[in-house]
Structures are given as C-alpha cells and as structure tokens.
Design a protein around this motif. Sequence first.
Motif, PDB file in Angstrom:
ATOM      1  N   GLY A 121       0.769  -1.234   0.000  1.00  0.00           N
ATOM      2  CA  GLY A 121       0.000   0.000   0.000  1.00  0.00           C
ATOM      3  C   GLY A 121       0.798   1.280   0.000  1.00  0.00           C
ATOM      4  N   LEU A 122       2.136   1.173   0.056  1.00  0.00           N
ATOM      5  CA  LEU A 122       2.969   2.367   0.191  1.00  0.00           C
ATOM      6  C   LEU A 122       3.348   2.931  -1.173  1.00  0.00           C
ATOM      7  CD1 LEU A 122       5.348   1.164   3.062  1.00  0.00           C
ATOM      8  CD2 LEU A 122       3.047   2.146   3.207  1.00  0.00           C
ATOM      9  N   LEU A 123       3.723   4.194  -1.176  1.00  0.00           N
ATOM     10  CA  LEU A 123       4.197   4.846  -2.390  1.00  0.00           C
ATOM     11  C   LEU A 123       5.652   4.458  -2.653  1.00  0.00           C
ATOM     12  CD1 LEU A 123       2.617   8.359  -1.785  1.00  0.00           C
ATOM     13  CD2 LEU A 123       1.809   6.570  -3.334  1.00  0.00           C
ATOM     14  N   PRO A 124       6.147   4.609  -3.892  1.00  0.00           N
ATOM     15  CA  PRO A 124       7.508   4.177  -4.222  1.00  0.00           C
ATOM     16  C   PRO A 124       8.553   4.753  -3.265  1.00  0.00           C
ATOM     17  CG  PRO A 124       6.314   4.718  -6.218  1.00  0.00           C
ATOM     18  CD  PRO A 124       5.427   5.116  -5.079  1.00  0.00           C
ATOM     19  N   LEU A 125       9.454   3.880  -2.810  1.00  0.00           N
ATOM     20  CA  LEU A 125      10.455   4.244  -1.815  1.00  0.00           C
ATOM     21  C   LEU A 125      11.715   3.436  -2.036  1.00  0.00           C
ATOM     22  CD1 LEU A 125       9.318   2.569   1.566  1.00  0.00           C
ATOM     23  CD2 LEU A 125       8.671   1.790  -0.705  1.00  0.00           C
ATOM     24  N   GLU A 126      12.826   3.901  -1.463  1.00  0.00           N
ATOM     25  CA  GLU A 126      14.074   3.147  -1.550  1.00  0.00           C
ATOM     26  C   GLU A 126      13.968   1.879  -0.718  1.00  0.00           C
ATOM     27  OE1 GLU A 126      17.234   5.680  -0.269  1.00  0.00           O
ATOM     28  OE2 GLU A 126      17.564   6.493  -2.285  1.00  0.00           O
ATOM     29  N   GLY A 127      14.782   0.888  -1.088  1.00  0.00           N
ATOM     30  CA  GLY A 127      14.816  -0.338  -0.318  1.00  0.00           C
ATOM     31  C   GLY A 127      15.378  -0.105   1.071  1.00  0.00           C
ATOM     32  N   PRO A 147       6.813  -3.889  -1.436  1.00  0.00           N
ATOM     33  CA  PRO A 147       6.595  -4.199  -2.861  1.00  0.00           C
ATOM     34  C   PRO A 147       6.895  -3.046  -3.803  1.00  0.00           C
ATOM     35  CG  PRO A 147       4.812  -5.077  -1.536  1.00  0.00           C
ATOM     36  CD  PRO A 147       5.644  -4.248  -0.613  1.00  0.00           C
ATOM     37  N   ASP A 148       6.721  -1.804  -3.342  1.00  0.00           N
ATOM     38  CA  ASP A 148       6.955  -0.662  -4.213  1.00  0.00           C
ATOM     39  C   ASP A 148       8.357  -0.085  -4.060  1.00  0.00           C
ATOM     40  OD1 ASP A 148       4.377   0.434  -5.795  1.00  0.00           O
ATOM     41  OD2 ASP A 148       3.765  -0.615  -3.999  1.00  0.00           O
ATOM     42  N   THR A 149       9.315  -0.925  -3.680  1.00  0.00           N
ATOM     43  CA  THR A 149      10.714  -0.492  -3.646  1.00  0.00           C
ATOM     44  C   THR A 149      11.116  -0.011  -5.037  1.00  0.00           C
ATOM     45  OG1 THR A 149      11.321  -1.958  -1.829  1.00  0.00           O
ATOM     46  CG2 THR A 149      13.091  -1.273  -3.316  1.00  0.00           C
ATOM     47  N   ASP A 150      11.657   1.199  -5.104  1.00  0.00           N
ATOM     48  CA  ASP A 150      12.002   1.830  -6.379  1.00  0.00           C
ATOM     49  C   ASP A 150      13.391   2.454  -6.271  1.00  0.00           C
ATOM     50  OD1 ASP A 150      12.338   3.408  -8.621  1.00  0.00           O
ATOM     51  OD2 ASP A 150      10.325   4.257  -8.579  1.00  0.00           O
ATOM     52  N   GLU A 151      14.361   1.837  -6.926  1.00  0.00           N
ATOM     53  CA  GLU A 151      15.730   2.344  -6.950  1.00  0.00           C
ATOM     54  C   GLU A 151      16.227   2.495  -8.386  1.00  0.00           C
ATOM     55  OE1 GLU A 151      17.083   0.288  -2.705  1.00  0.00           O
ATOM     56  OE2 GLU A 151      17.465  -0.779  -4.578  1.00  0.00           O
ATOM     57  N   ALA A 180      10.461  -7.430  -4.662  1.00  0.00           N
ATOM     58  CA  ALA A 180      11.673  -6.798  -4.130  1.00  0.00           C
ATOM     59  C   ALA A 180      12.206  -7.504  -2.887  1.00  0.00           C
ATOM     60  CB  ALA A 180      11.398  -5.333  -3.815  1.00  0.00           C
ATOM     61  N   LEU A 181      11.314  -7.915  -2.001  1.00  0.00           N
ATOM     62  CA  LEU A 181      11.748  -8.535  -0.743  1.00  0.00           C
ATOM     63  C   LEU A 181      12.570  -9.786  -1.005  1.00  0.00           C
ATOM     64  CD1 LEU A 181      11.511  -8.512   2.381  1.00  0.00           C
ATOM     65  CD2 LEU A 181       9.470  -9.923   2.116  1.00  0.00           C
ATOM     66  N   ASN A 182      12.040 -10.687  -1.836  1.00  0.00           N
ATOM     67  CA  ASN A 182      12.751 -11.934  -2.116  1.00  0.00           C
ATOM     68  C   ASN A 182      13.968 -11.705  -2.999  1.00  0.00           C
ATOM     69  OD1 ASN A 182      12.678 -14.847  -1.648  1.00  0.00           O
ATOM     70  ND2 ASN A 182      12.399 -15.016  -3.852  1.00  0.00           N
ATOM     71  N   LEU A 183      13.863 -10.774  -3.954  1.00  0.00           N
ATOM     72  CA  LEU A 183      14.990 -10.498  -4.841  1.00  0.00           C
ATOM     73  C   LEU A 183      16.194  -9.990  -4.053  1.00  0.00           C
ATOM     74  CD1 LEU A 183      13.033  -8.675  -7.689  1.00  0.00           C
ATOM     75  CD2 LEU A 183      14.042 -10.956  -7.843  1.00  0.00           C
ATOM     76  N   LYS A 184      15.955  -9.035  -3.171  1.00  0.00           N
ATOM     77  CA  LYS A 184      17.067  -8.468  -2.409  1.00  0.00           C
ATOM     78  C   LYS A 184      17.636  -9.464  -1.404  1.00  0.00           C
ATOM     79  CE  LYS A 184      16.655  -3.465  -2.715  1.00  0.00           C
ATOM     80  NZ  LYS A 184      18.060  -3.089  -2.619  1.00  0.00           N
ATOM     81  N   GLU A 185      16.763 -10.243  -0.755  1.00  0.00           N
ATOM     82  CA  GLU A 185      17.265 -11.222   0.212  1.00  0.00           C
ATOM     83  C   GLU A 185      18.103 -12.295  -0.481  1.00  0.00           C
ATOM     84  OE1 GLU A 185      17.912 -13.062   3.926  1.00  0.00           O
ATOM     85  OE2 GLU A 185      17.243 -11.047   3.366  1.00  0.00           O
TER      86      GLU A 185
END
Length: 373
Positions: free
Chosen positions: A82-88, A137-141, A162-167
């Motif tokens: 539900g969040l707006l795009p943000l850094e990881g 989910p809206d991690t945007d880098e 993003a969560l699984n990709l970064k981990e």
Amino acid sequence: MTDSKKWRVLVINPGSTSTKLGLFEGGAAIFTKSIDHNASKLAEFETISDQMPYRRDMILSALVENNQKLEDIDAFVGRGGGLLPLEGGTYVVDDTILDHAYRGANGVQHPAQLGSQLAHAFAQQAGNKPCYVVNPPDTDELCDSARMTGIRGVYRHVHLHALNLKETAIRHAVSMDKQYEDCNFIVCHIGGGISISAHQHGRMIDGNDIVGGEGPMTPTRCGSMPVSEVLSLIDSGLSTADVRKLTLKSGGFVNLLGTSDAREVTARAEKGDKVAARVWAAMTYQICKWIGAMAVVLNGQVDGILLGGGMVHDKGLVQDITQTCSWIAPVTAYPGEFELEAMAAGANRVLNKEEKPKVYTGVPVFTSFADEQ
C-alpha cells in the motif's frame, strides 16, 4: 539491547488466500505457518483493511497453538503493501505508513496492506515493541535511464518481488564472502509472477514492471506485448478491464493452456503436447531475453545470475536458463522464496545496529524530472 542477543521476531505476510506467519530467533525459525482463509469469508469484507480483525484473531490463535506469547517477542515485521515508491531498506512503522497501508496509497488493493497494520497492532499489545516493514513491494531504486519512455510525462515504474529479490542477493553475496553493496547481480523470481532485476552495488536499478504488464509471460500473465496489439484487442471488443485481467490474472498459461499449474504444463509437454511444449519454451526464451537485457544494464559486469521462486524447483527450467545465460555469469538456483526469512533478517540487521532504520516520508522517490516540470 546488546548485539549478542538472539532477537525473537514475528513476521506476518498476508496474501490473497492465506496469511504466512513465522517466529524467528536469532534468524532461525521457531515455527512457520500458513493460515488458509476461506474465499467466501474474505468476500464478506468490503475493503482489504476491513479484514484486519479476522486475520488478527487467526494469528493470535496460531501463536497460542504454538505456546507463544506476544510479550516474549522482541520485534514485529509486516509486509509493506500500500505504500508509495520508496528506496529499499527496513522502515519503522509509523502513522504515515499505517495511513497509507490502510487506504492503499499506491492505488493497488492487496492483502499485503494488512502486514504493517497487523504487525503494529501486535507490537503495541506486546508493550510498544519495535515494528518494521522490509523492502516493500513498491521499492524503487531505478536509474534515470530506466525511468524514461518516449511519451512526455509518462514514466516507467517497477513492481517487483523486491523482498525476495534483495534477500536472495544478500544471501548469495554472503556465500561469496562479500557484501551485497560490493556486487552486481541479475536476480530473478520465477513463480506465478516473474521478476527479473539488475542489482548494482546494493541498489535494484532496473527490472520489469510485473503489475504494468512488462516481462516474460507467466502462468497467469500475458507478459510484454506491442501496444498496437493491445489496442487491436480493445478495438475487437475487449474492455480495458478484460485486457487488465489478461495482464494480471488470466493471461499466459491460463489463456493459452487453460491452467496456471506449471507442473501440469511440463507434464503435458513431456507427453507430447506440442502446444504446451511451445508455450513453456517461449516463456523460458523470454526469461533469458530479459536476463540478457539486465546484463547490458550492468555493462556486462555481473557477479552472478540468481534464480528464485516456486518454478525454480523445476530442474529442467534451471538447466535451460543455465545453458543459455551462463556465458554472462554463473547461474545459481534458490528454489522457493525467502520472504519470511527476509523480513526477519531486515529486523535483525536494525536491532543489531548493522543497518540504520529508515523513515517513510510518504513522498514518492520519483514523480518527474525537475527540468520537465
């Protein structure tokens, strides 16, 4: 708090038909559970956030069944929908996060919105314990070039696992005795949705927009298509809602083969079903093509190609991708997902002061380029 303490962390990952729950101590799972939800029961709730008391009570029951008390838990982590795009990173759940999660500020109504709300409620009940979301989910880098399209005011956005990709990237870096921030990886999540991303020195600088329809076809999604062909579908009588369903729910295997089960598709192909074989081969081809694109994004400087997600249990798929792409970099398979572990790991990094917690501003990391305003 001391760095040597084995923190007990409860993680909550609400999904469309289940809520995945895990209690971790020092990074090791004490127990995990997938709480199934009846679709007809969920349909009784007008909004996603209205489901909160129902899911909360089921989680509490699961804790009781496993002889766990809220007050014995050190920190709580929820999926950050539900969040707006943000850094990881790992974010402290505050009033802004709760407000955006409650109403789905990003415009995508998904049960992941309940993650931060449930975690916060339990953290308060346990005595105002720390509460976080990790790589929402809206991690945007994205790098600037990845944002551009050929239409003024229209920009690319990414919605990835993003969560699984970064981990996965973090874990693989550790296996190389390196830090994630010192490596370049192409990381894929291959499941009901397929994410393919380029990670450069700890930032996910490009990838496909799985919500927007980019990327390979998947069991339920049609994948990238020429805009003219999409317009032709609409001209032929399909509504935009119909096309959106093909993009997110009823495309890919479902449309072409009548099933979303990858195991059924491979079994049919092995029995001589030429259509199933062609569809599977096309999906594999498209995955490899996107991996190649991410290699270019990283200027060919790739330390590894990492494959995660449920379909990576298929050894034939891994073999085909390895055969096609290993000239770029070594291919390593991590079947399944690390979402619960990833949330616990993010909390542990903050609690152990290995990483600073971030504050969610509620402002998207990108809206437009300054010289275009």
